[in-house]
Design a protein around this motif. Structure first.
Motif, PDB file in Angstrom:
ATOM      1  N   LEU A 433       1.136  -1.030   0.407  1.00 53.14           N
ATOM      2  CA  LEU A 433      -0.251   0.044   0.018  1.00 53.14           C
ATOM      3  C   LEU A 433       0.792   0.871  -0.002  1.00 53.14           C
ATOM      4  CD1 LEU A 433      -2.775   1.253   0.307  1.00 53.14           C
ATOM      5  CD2 LEU A 433      -2.230   1.424   2.782  1.00 53.14           C
ATOM      6  N   ALA A 434       1.935   1.602   0.647  1.00 59.69           N
ATOM      7  CA  ALA A 434       2.977   2.116   1.456  1.00 59.69           C
ATOM      8  C   ALA A 434       3.416   2.746  -0.339  1.00 59.69           C
ATOM      9  CB  ALA A 434       3.945   1.838   2.234  1.00 59.69           C
ATOM     10  N   ALA A 435       4.071   1.568  -0.690  1.00 57.15           N
ATOM     11  CA  ALA A 435       4.696   2.094  -2.274  1.00 57.15           C
ATOM     12  C   ALA A 435       3.821   2.202  -3.526  1.00 57.15           C
ATOM     13  CB  ALA A 435       4.843   0.041  -3.032  1.00 57.15           C
ATOM     14  N   PHE A 436       2.553   1.678  -3.470  1.00 58.79           N
ATOM     15  CA  PHE A 436       1.342   2.537  -4.641  1.00 58.79           C
ATOM     16  C   PHE A 436       0.890   3.408  -4.042  1.00 58.79           C
ATOM     17  CE2 PHE A 436      -3.101   3.037  -5.290  1.00 58.79           C
ATOM     18  CZ  PHE A 436      -3.315   3.185  -6.872  1.00 58.79           C
ATOM     19  N   THR A 437       0.904   4.445  -3.563  1.00 63.37           N
ATOM     20  CA  THR A 437       0.977   5.069  -2.788  1.00 63.37           C
ATOM     21  C   THR A 437       1.908   6.186  -2.611  1.00 63.37           C
ATOM     22  OG1 THR A 437      -0.897   4.122  -0.823  1.00 63.37           O
ATOM     23  CG2 THR A 437      -0.255   6.724  -0.472  1.00 63.37           C
ATOM     24  N   GLY A 438       2.919   6.085  -2.709  1.00 60.66           N
ATOM     25  CA  GLY A 438       4.186   6.940  -2.969  1.00 60.66           C
ATOM     26  C   GLY A 438       4.702   6.836  -4.306  1.00 60.66           C
ATOM     27  N   LEU A 439       4.497   5.862  -4.792  1.00 64.43           N
ATOM     28  CA  LEU A 439       4.106   6.134  -6.346  1.00 64.43           C
ATOM     29  C   LEU A 439       3.635   7.081  -7.708  1.00 64.43           C
ATOM     30  CD1 LEU A 439       6.084   2.570  -7.450  1.00 64.43           C
ATOM     31  CD2 LEU A 439       7.275   4.444  -7.448  1.00 64.43           C
ATOM     32  N   PHE A 440       2.422   6.618  -6.770  1.00 63.65           N
ATOM     33  CA  PHE A 440       1.312   7.745  -7.200  1.00 63.65           C
ATOM     34  C   PHE A 440       1.199   9.562  -7.517  1.00 63.65           C
ATOM     35  CE2 PHE A 440      -2.680   9.748  -7.054  1.00 63.65           C
ATOM     36  CZ  PHE A 440      -3.948   9.407  -8.341  1.00 63.65           C
ATOM     37  N   ILE A 441       1.472   9.553  -5.840  1.00 69.36           N
ATOM     38  CA  ILE A 441       1.773  10.460  -5.250  1.00 69.36           C
ATOM     39  C   ILE A 441       2.612  11.541  -6.035  1.00 69.36           C
ATOM     40  CG2 ILE A 441       2.852  12.438  -3.270  1.00 69.36           C
ATOM     41  CD1 ILE A 441       0.721  10.195  -1.388  1.00 69.36           C
ATOM     42  N   LEU A 442       4.356  10.362  -5.969  1.00 67.41           N
ATOM     43  CA  LEU A 442       5.400  10.630  -7.015  1.00 67.41           C
ATOM     44  C   LEU A 442       5.360  11.540  -7.888  1.00 67.41           C
ATOM     45  CD1 LEU A 442       8.382  11.548  -6.928  1.00 67.41           C
ATOM     46  CD2 LEU A 442       8.738   8.892  -7.764  1.00 67.41           C
ATOM     47  N   CYS A 443       4.761  10.780  -9.520  1.00 68.50           N
ATOM     48  CA  CYS A 443       4.436  11.291 -10.703  1.00 68.50           C
ATOM     49  C   CYS A 443       3.071  11.960 -10.335  1.00 68.50           C
ATOM     50  CB  CYS A 443       3.328  10.120 -11.279  1.00 68.50           C
ATOM     51  SG  CYS A 443       4.027   8.102 -11.311  1.00 68.50           S
ATOM     52  N   VAL A 444       2.545  12.190  -9.449  1.00 71.14           N
ATOM     53  CA  VAL A 444       1.107  13.226  -9.650  1.00 71.14           C
ATOM     54  C   VAL A 444       1.459  14.906  -9.902  1.00 71.14           C
ATOM     55  CG1 VAL A 444      -0.746  14.596  -8.956  1.00 71.14           C
ATOM     56  CG2 VAL A 444      -1.009  12.053  -9.069  1.00 71.14           C
ATOM     57  N   VAL A 445       2.845  15.335  -8.490  1.00 65.82           N
ATOM     58  CA  VAL A 445       3.738  15.865  -8.041  1.00 65.82           C
ATOM     59  C   VAL A 445       4.129  15.998  -8.710  1.00 65.82           C
ATOM     60  CG1 VAL A 445       4.629  17.265  -5.917  1.00 65.82           C
ATOM     61  CG2 VAL A 445       2.723  15.566  -5.511  1.00 65.82           C
ATOM     62  N   MET A 446       4.793  15.795  -9.650  1.00 60.28           N
ATOM     63  CA  MET A 446       6.307  15.786 -10.381  1.00 60.28           C
ATOM     64  C   MET A 446       5.632  16.644 -11.456  1.00 60.28           C
ATOM     65  SD  MET A 446       9.016  15.427  -9.239  1.00 60.28           S
ATOM     66  CE  MET A 446       9.971  15.792 -10.466  1.00 60.28           C
ATOM     67  N   PHE A 447       4.569  15.830 -12.351  1.00 60.53           N
ATOM     68  CA  PHE A 447       3.949  16.493 -12.945  1.00 60.53           C
ATOM     69  C   PHE A 447       3.328  18.110 -13.006  1.00 60.53           C
ATOM     70  CE2 PHE A 447       0.764  17.031 -15.796  1.00 60.53           C
ATOM     71  CZ  PHE A 447       0.612  16.343 -17.149  1.00 60.53           C
ATOM     72  N   LEU A 448       2.713  18.031 -12.240  1.00 57.42           N
ATOM     73  CA  LEU A 448       2.372  19.069 -11.324  1.00 57.42           C
ATOM     74  C   LEU A 448       3.760  19.899 -11.112  1.00 57.42           C
ATOM     75  CD1 LEU A 448      -0.541  18.027  -8.541  1.00 57.42           C
ATOM     76  CD2 LEU A 448      -0.624  19.317 -11.028  1.00 57.42           C
ATOM     77  N   ALA A 449       4.598  19.216 -10.927  1.00 57.09           N
ATOM     78  CA  ALA A 449       5.847  20.526 -10.251  1.00 57.09           C
ATOM     79  C   ALA A 449       6.148  20.786 -11.984  1.00 57.09           C
ATOM     80  CB  ALA A 449       7.081  19.868  -9.840  1.00 57.09           C
ATOM     81  N   ILE A 450       6.501  20.564 -12.491  1.00 51.72           N
ATOM     82  CA  ILE A 450       7.019  20.137 -13.444  1.00 51.72           C
ATOM     83  C   ILE A 450       6.141  21.394 -14.882  1.00 51.72           C
ATOM     84  CG2 ILE A 450       7.975  20.085 -16.515  1.00 51.72           C
ATOM     85  CD1 ILE A 450       9.881  19.632 -13.631  1.00 51.72           C
ATOM     86  N   ARG A 451       5.059  21.362 -14.477  1.00 51.56           N
ATOM     87  CA  ARG A 451       4.244  22.433 -15.210  1.00 51.56           C
ATOM     88  C   ARG A 451       4.365  23.853 -14.507  1.00 51.56           C
ATOM     89  NH1 ARG A 451      -0.481  20.129 -18.257  1.00 51.56           N
ATOM     90  NH2 ARG A 451      -0.942  22.808 -18.210  1.00 51.56           N
ATOM     91  N   LEU A 452       4.159  23.216 -13.276  1.00 50.38           N
ATOM     92  CA  LEU A 452       4.563  24.878 -12.842  1.00 50.38           C
ATOM     93  C   LEU A 452       5.684  25.542 -13.346  1.00 50.38           C
ATOM     94  CD1 LEU A 452       4.125  26.534 -10.698  1.00 50.38           C
ATOM     95  CD2 LEU A 452       5.199  25.533  -9.122  1.00 50.38           C
ATOM     96  N   SER A 453       6.795  24.781 -13.709  1.00 45.47           N
ATOM     97  CA  SER A 453       8.105  25.334 -13.690  1.00 45.47           C
ATOM     98  C   SER A 453       8.086  26.219 -14.992  1.00 45.47           C
ATOM     99  CB  SER A 453       9.146  24.319 -13.489  1.00 45.47           C
ATOM    100  OG  SER A 453      10.336  25.138 -13.574  1.00 45.47           O
ATOM    101  N   ILE A 454       7.633  25.600 -15.931  1.00 49.22           N
ATOM    102  CA  ILE A 454       7.212  25.561 -17.333  1.00 49.22           C
ATOM    103  C   ILE A 454       6.244  27.068 -17.570  1.00 49.22           C
ATOM    104  CG2 ILE A 454       6.132  25.164 -19.544  1.00 49.22           C
ATOM    105  CD1 ILE A 454       7.120  22.363 -18.921  1.00 49.22           C
TER     106      ILE A 454
END
Length: 563
Positions: A433-454
């Motif tokens: 559960l922790a692995a699934f949650t961590g990977l899901f949060i990571l992908c979403v946040v990284m996507f948002l972070a790059i969009r913010l930077s762009i």
């Protein structure tokens, strides 16, 4: 072994048949008054000479068994919840930054028209409050739906708790605290509006630095790595054969449980002549009583024999090396208020014993002792043998030969699995559960972070396109810069898991008497997790960089942003 007692619930007719074939045992139970000390009551009971041949099980032992099973998983889920909350607050902060970037000209126009900064902040605060309330309600609804399957095992093991009005109130209070934390985070993030003048908001599209987004990328990688590795390390450590030394058990290959002294004597001769055996020892446990300073006594199982053959982990001091020395378990030392170097007297022993060390033990209630030899005429309560076979010897055939001779034998690996089977199963589920949650949060946040930077750097990207840079070149440039931040964040998450994560797990297990706990880190699995974290972060980064195609060369000439 944790309570020295196994019981079966049978039909009354079956019980009538069994009573004629066995010895009947009587269970004596007490409910103490509030504030009464179970240890003091136990000493008073034993001093009175009342029947005390069976194990003494108190609430602390039951609590310890609960902690070993369900509470360990609850602790991990709580740790995961804290990490998710921290990452979520970080996401909210930078999502708000992205929204402010997109609404910069609108907020500047409102300020230019005379709307106060406080009113502008309230617009955003009300907006996010209206989004927070449905999210909190959805979380409460999900908790109500999932509570029955999640609490199924607790109800089977411990029964159904009485209905209490405090439970809904506690849930509402927890939800209110989370909503308050989110709104406070939003309120603090909105302070950036106060630093913008109307002219800056209308003319300067960049107020948030690029380093903020990169720091968020590294922080999220670190948090998700910590989230995945701590349950993995804990599960692997508890299931490893070396953890038995923290259970008060020798780190051997095989374990033999004997009940009678003649069997132990014949087994000793057999092991001595067996060419397949590399190292072995037989440890006899006697039921002794420790004499306390106030004159009362306390039952204390004392294990004797060659303790150095398969030593247990000592938190302080060392195992005894002389006849008048004794090592105490951590929980027994706490109850007796003793430290290495103190003196302990055992009833029936002419000479006092010097405490040489404190060792980890969670078996038999966690209150035991170890000595080389005792001068006693009583028969041992039980005898345990530890055996390690020579390299190349077939352990399965050796175990079958011992079982054929009527000697119960179990591999240490199976012993740990049988002791912690349910706990390890739940830890594995928590790790997944922790692995699934961590990977899901990571992908979403990284996507948002790059969009913010762009979004922050659209004018710069537009200018580079006007100078002849292609979209592919710009994407590769951003991607290469992101690699170092992802690697740095992943490395920081590994250090956090090995440092604060190990300390938190050690703090919980020390309450059970398992001191000196250290993670047994599985290198292949750890490397796979680190690679997976980096791959997920960089994949989300590359996918989010596709928005660079929407940046046109003429934007820098128009002097305005497009979304």
């Amino acid at each position: 072994m944790m309570c020295s007692s196994k019981r079966f619930l049978v039909h009354p007719q079956t019980l009538e048949r069994l009573q004629d074939a066995g010895v009947q045992e009587t269970l004596i139970e007490f409910m103490l008054a509030d504030g009464a000390s179970p240890s003091q009551f136990r000493r008073t009971y034993e001093d009175a000479g009342l029947p005390a041949s069976g194990p003494f099980i108190d609430r602390s032992l039951i609590r310890m068994m609960n902690v070993l099973s369900d509470s360990t998983v609850i602790f991990l889920l709580f740790l995961v919840s804290l990490a998710v909350l921290a990452i979520s607050l970080l996401c909210i902060r930078y999502i708000l930054f992205l929204q402010l970037e997109q609404d910069r000209q609108q907020t500047g126009m409102m300020k230019a028209l005379g709307i106060s900064r406080k009113a502008v902040r309230q617009i955003y605060l009300v907006h996010y409050a209206l989004l927070t309330v449905p999210g909190i309600l959805a979380g409460l609804l999900a908790a109500l739906i999932l509570q029955r399957p999640l609490l199924k095992q607790l109800r089977e093991l411990y029964g159904t708790a009485p209905d209490s009005s405090a439970v809904p109130l506690a849930c509402l209070l927890a939800a209110s605290v989370i909503a308050l934390i989110v709104l406070i985070s939003v309120r603090l993030s909105l302070h950036s509006l106060d630093r913008q003048s109307p002219l800056d908001a209308l003319r300067n599209p960049q107020t948030f630095g690029r380093s903020g987004t990169r720091f968020m990328s590294a922080a999220v990688c670190a948090g998700c790595t910590f989230l995945v590795l701590v349950p993995l390390f804990l599960s692997h450590t508890l299931s490893s054969p070396g953890f038995v030394t923290s259970m008060g058990i020798g780190d051997a290959q095989l374990r033999l449980d004997l009940q009678s002294a003649p069997t132990a004597d014949s087994l000793s001769e057999r092991l001595q002549k067996d060419d397949r055996v590399q190292r072995w020892t037989l440890l006899k446990t006697y039921g002794e009583s420790a004499r306390l300073k106030d004159g009362s006594s306390l039952s204390l199982p004392v294990e004797t024999g060659d303790l150095e053959a398969f030593p247990v982990t000592c938190d302080k001091g060392s195992l005894p090396r002389q006849q008048n020395e004794l090592a105490l378990s951590v929980l027994a030392a706490r109850e007796l208020d003793l430290e290495p170097g103190d003196i302990l007297r055992l009833e029936g022993q002419s000479e006092p014993f010097v405490i040489t060390g404190l060792y980890s033990d969670i078996t038999n209630g966690g209150k035991t002792a170890k000595a080389l030899h005792l001068k006693t005429y009583q028969a041992p309560v039980w005898t345990v043998g530890y055996v390690t076979l020579k390299e190349g010897a077939d352990s399965q055939s050796w175990m079958e030969s011992m079982s054929g001779a009527g000697i119960p034998v179990t591999s240490i690996r199976d012993y740990v699995r049988q002791t912690y089977a349910q706990t390890l199963h739940q830890l594995d589920l928590a790790s997944q559960l922790a692995a699934f949650t961590g990977l899901f949060i990571l992908c979403v946040v990284m996507f948002l972070a790059i969009r913010l930077s762009i979004q922050q750097n659209r004018p710069t990207l537009s200018l580079k396109k006007a100078l002849g840079f292609t979209t592919g070149q710009l994407k590769r440039e951003w991607f290469v810069r992101q690699i170092s931040w992802c690697l740095g964040g992943t490395a920081a998450g590994l250090l956090l898991a090995m440092g604060p994560g190990q300390w938190l797990c050690r703090l919980v297990l020390e309450q059970l008497g398992a001191t000196g706990f250290d993670f047994d880190i599985p290198c292949p699995a750890t490397l796979a997790v680190l690679v997976l974290i980096c791959a997920a972060a960089l994949t989300a980064t590359w996918c989010s960089l596709s928005v660079i195609r929407s940046v046109t060369p003429c934007e820098c000439l128009r002097g305005k942003e497009t979304s």
